[in-house]
Scaffold this motif. Sequence first.
Motif, PDB file in Angstrom:
ATOM      1  N   PHE A  69       0.868  -1.170   0.000  1.00 32.53           N
ATOM      2  CA  PHE A  69       0.000   0.000   0.000  1.00 32.53           C
ATOM      3  C   PHE A  69       0.912   1.228   0.000  1.00 32.53           C
ATOM      4  CE2 PHE A  69      -3.553   2.621   1.902  1.00 32.53           C
ATOM      5  CZ  PHE A  69      -4.427   2.418   0.850  1.00 32.53           C
ATOM      6  N   TYR A  70       0.333   2.406  -0.008  1.00 40.48           N
ATOM      7  CA  TYR A  70       1.155   3.612  -0.085  1.00 40.48           C
ATOM      8  C   TYR A  70       0.704   4.652   0.933  1.00 40.48           C
ATOM      9  CZ  TYR A  70       2.939   1.752  -4.490  1.00 40.48           C
ATOM     10  OH  TYR A  70       3.541   0.971  -5.427  1.00 40.48           O
ATOM     11  N   ASN A 305       3.774  -5.309   3.003  1.00 35.88           N
ATOM     12  CA  ASN A 305       3.137  -6.316   3.867  1.00 35.88           C
ATOM     13  C   ASN A 305       2.093  -5.706   4.805  1.00 35.88           C
ATOM     14  OD1 ASN A 305       4.757  -8.441   2.821  1.00 35.88           O
ATOM     15  ND2 ASN A 305       6.446  -7.771   4.139  1.00 35.88           N
ATOM     16  N   THR A 306       1.187  -4.966   4.232  1.00 33.64           N
ATOM     17  CA  THR A 306       0.116  -4.378   5.026  1.00 33.64           C
ATOM     18  C   THR A 306      -1.231  -4.756   4.418  1.00 33.64           C
ATOM     19  OG1 THR A 306      -0.648  -2.324   6.078  1.00 33.64           O
ATOM     20  CG2 THR A 306      -0.046  -2.195   3.759  1.00 33.64           C
ATOM     21  N   ILE A 307      -2.269  -4.677   5.224  1.00 30.12           N
ATOM     22  CA  ILE A 307      -3.608  -5.036   4.765  1.00 30.12           C
ATOM     23  C   ILE A 307      -4.382  -3.776   4.411  1.00 30.12           C
ATOM     24  CG2 ILE A 307      -5.827  -6.001   5.485  1.00 30.12           C
ATOM     25  CD1 ILE A 307      -4.292  -8.024   7.158  1.00 30.12           C
ATOM     26  N   ALA A 308      -4.971  -3.754   3.223  1.00 27.51           N
ATOM     27  CA  ALA A 308      -5.820  -2.643   2.778  1.00 27.51           C
ATOM     28  C   ALA A 308      -7.124  -3.230   2.251  1.00 27.51           C
ATOM     29  CB  ALA A 308      -5.121  -1.815   1.717  1.00 27.51           C
ATOM     30  N   ILE A 309      -8.232  -2.604   2.607  1.00 23.12           N
ATOM     31  CA  ILE A 309      -9.546  -3.112   2.209  1.00 23.12           C
ATOM     32  C   ILE A 309     -10.349  -1.996   1.547  1.00 23.12           C
ATOM     33  CG2 ILE A 309      -9.527  -4.778   4.103  1.00 23.12           C
ATOM     34  CD1 ILE A 309     -11.552  -2.968   5.556  1.00 23.12           C
ATOM     35  N   PRO A 310     -11.368  -2.336   0.740  1.00 23.94           N
ATOM     36  CA  PRO A 310     -12.229  -1.297   0.139  1.00 23.94           C
ATOM     37  C   PRO A 310     -13.001  -0.549   1.227  1.00 23.94           C
ATOM     38  CG  PRO A 310     -12.545  -3.427  -0.932  1.00 23.94           C
ATOM     39  CD  PRO A 310     -11.746  -3.690   0.299  1.00 23.94           C
ATOM     40  N   ARG A 311     -13.263   0.716   0.995  1.00 26.15           N
ATOM     41  CA  ARG A 311     -14.041   1.508   1.952  1.00 26.15           C
ATOM     42  C   ARG A 311     -15.460   0.970   2.100  1.00 26.15           C
ATOM     43  NH1 ARG A 311     -12.166   6.262   3.769  1.00 26.15           N
ATOM     44  NH2 ARG A 311     -14.315   6.916   4.160  1.00 26.15           N
ATOM     45  N   SER A 312     -15.945   0.273   1.071  1.00 28.72           N
ATOM     46  CA  SER A 312     -17.293  -0.287   1.127  1.00 28.72           C
ATOM     47  C   SER A 312     -17.420  -1.378   2.180  1.00 28.72           C
ATOM     48  CB  SER A 312     -17.680  -0.853  -0.242  1.00 28.72           C
ATOM     49  OG  SER A 312     -16.760  -1.863  -0.648  1.00 28.72           O
TER      50      SER A 312
END
Length: 383
Positions: A69-70, A305-312
Motif C-alpha cells: 500500500f502507499y 506487507n500491510t492489509i488494505a480493504i475497500p471503503r465499502s
Amino acid sequence: MNKVIYTGGLLLCLLALGGCRSNSESDHRHEHETEGEHEHEGHGEEIIFHKEKAEAAGIEVSTVKSGTFYQVLQTSGEIMAAQGDEKTLVASVSGIVSFQTKIVEGMKVGAGSMLLRLSSNNIADGDPVQKAKVAYETSQKEFNRMQVLVKSKIVSEKEFNTARQNYETAKISYESLASGHSRYGQAIQAPISGYIKNILVKEGDYVSTGQPLMQISQNRRLFLKAEISEKDYAHLPHITTARFKTAYSPKIYSLNELNGKLLSFGKSTNGSSYFIPVTFEFDNRGDVVPGSYVEVYLQSSPIENTIAIPRSALTEEQGIYYVYLQLDEEGYAKQEVTLGTDNGEFVQITSGLKNGDRLVTKGAMHIKLASASNAIPAHSHEH
C-alpha cells in the motif's frame, strides 16, 4: 442397633457419590461452555444471514491478503484547462439534430470535418435559409431600383443609403446561412482540429439558433494542481501519482488510469500562501469540469506487507469502525478494526484483521441491519 448404624452409613456414602457426580458433570458442562466462548473470541455474537438473502442483497466476500500500500497525503486541489484553444459549436439555424457519423467524446476531428446537420424541413417557422434568401433578393431589387432613382434625384441620399444597408445586411445573413446548406439541412463543421470534449445534444433533438451543440478542445490534457502543507515538505520527493474526487460525483479518479504524470512541485511558498503546489497532467475524458475544486489523495512512499480493504467494507458506530467476517456459509461476525492511511478508495487496516480472514466487501450494511434486528437468534444456527 448395629444394623441401624450400618444402614445410615450406607445412605451417607450414596449421597456423597451423587454429589461428586453432580459436581463433575457441572464442571464438564462449564468447560464445554468456556470452550464455546473462546471459539469466536473477539468477534462477539454470531450473525445469521441466510445464503438466499445474501445473494439477493448482493453480499460479496473476499479473502484478506496483505500486500503493498502507499502513504497518502490528503489535501485539496483544482482542475485547470491545459494550454490550447477550445471552441464551442453553436447552432447557426433552428432545426432537428442529425449526426452524420458516430460521434463520441474523446474522438479526434479535423478542422472543417462535418459533424452533424440541422434540418428545418417540416418546421412551422419554415426554412430559415429560404427566408434569408427571399429577404436578400427583395433587398437587392430595392437597392438596384434606388441606384437609378438617386441619380435622377427622385430619392434622397438618405433613402438610398438605407436601402444599401438593408441589402448588405441581408446579403451577409443569407451567405452565412447558405454556406453548407443543402436540401438535407444545415451542415455543422468543426472549426478547429482537436478532440471532442463534450456532446451537448443527441440525435433528434430540436435546437434553436445560438444553442451550444458540442465542445472541441485542441488539447486533450488537463492539469491537476494540489497544494500541500509545509509540514509535509519531506514527502514531496516520494510523490508519484494521485487520486481525486469531485464534488459532483462519488467516483474516485486515478491518474494512473487517465494516463497522468507528475509535472512539477514547488520549491517554496509564496507571500500569500503557506502551501506548496504539486502539478499533474492527465487525459481530458470529458467528465471532469475545468475550474472545479477536488479532494486529492497524493500517493507517497510504499508500505510493504500491510492489509488494505475497500471503503465499502467499513461500517461506523460512534467514531469506531467495524467490518464483518464470514465464519461459514451463513454465519458472520462483527469485528472492530483500526484504520491507517486512506487513498479515497482503499484504506489501510493496522489492527483487527489478518491474512486469510473472509471479509464482507460489499453489502456490509445489510449484515449490520440483520445484527441490529435480532430477527434470528444466534443459537438457532447449527454447524
